[in-house]
Design an enzyme around this catalytic site. Sequence first.
Site: not given
Ligand code: GCO
Length: 255
Positions: A146, A159
């Site tokens: 990501s 994440y």
């Molecule tokens: C967030 C998004 C991620 C982004 C991604 C960008 O909440 O940050 O849901 O999915 O879209 O990390 O690269």
Amino acid sequence: MNNPLFSLEKRTALVTGSSRGLGLAIATGLAEAGAAIVLNGINADRLEESAARLRDRGFAVTTAAFDVTDEASVVAAFERFDAEKLQIDILVNNAGIQYRKPIIELDSANWQRVIDTNLTSAFLVSREAAKRMLPRKRGKVVNIGSLMSGLGRATVAPYTAAKGGIKTLTQSMAAEWAEHGVQANAIGPGYMLTDMNQALIDNPEFDNWVKGRTPSKRWGKPEELVGAAVFLASDASNYVNGQIIYVDGGMSAVI
Ligand code: GCO
Ligand code: CA
């Protein structure tokens, strides 16, 4: 696809989390480049629907419903592939989830769930795939990282931790497997138009921020990951190892 360097003819690609979203777009693109596809997800019905739509277009598609976070299920899936003489030449570790919460409000169960789905899954599925690729001296592992593989953002700590982990896990895979003819690389999508991001897309403030900060001045379309995926899955990338290719409209170049 006329350039044989980029052809995926006679290859089979397993794409995790591919019943919809980025995974389905990538699986479709790999099929268009000639690969037979193994779609994966946990919802067998949704998987069959997506498989049927791809088969209607003439693509060779198998489904494998299993939970990428469950070690026994992952091992069993690969044993089934062995029994069916299904050789996975290309693995795309795409399965992922999002959970947004400030760190001080985040419980460990949700932290763990995001880490398991976005990071541990890539270890588990790649381990089984690589065990079979290394003796063949050929194979491609493409991990979906990501923009957050190298950046933080408030409310998405697990994440970002998982996606940061994907970047360095990819480097370790390359360190161990490159000499065996297996290439491991990653794609770092930017802000993409997916269901997972719907809440962000629908938030005018966030939408404006993305459009303002992205040099391309727009969100990315899922199919815009296909070029990088085909490159990293094909012979065109045989000397590319441990890299993350950002497909983010230029966001990581300026942020
Ligand atoms: C967030 C998004 C991620 C982004 C991604 C960008 O909440 O940050 O849901 O999915 O879209 O990390 O690269
Ligand atoms: Ca998905």
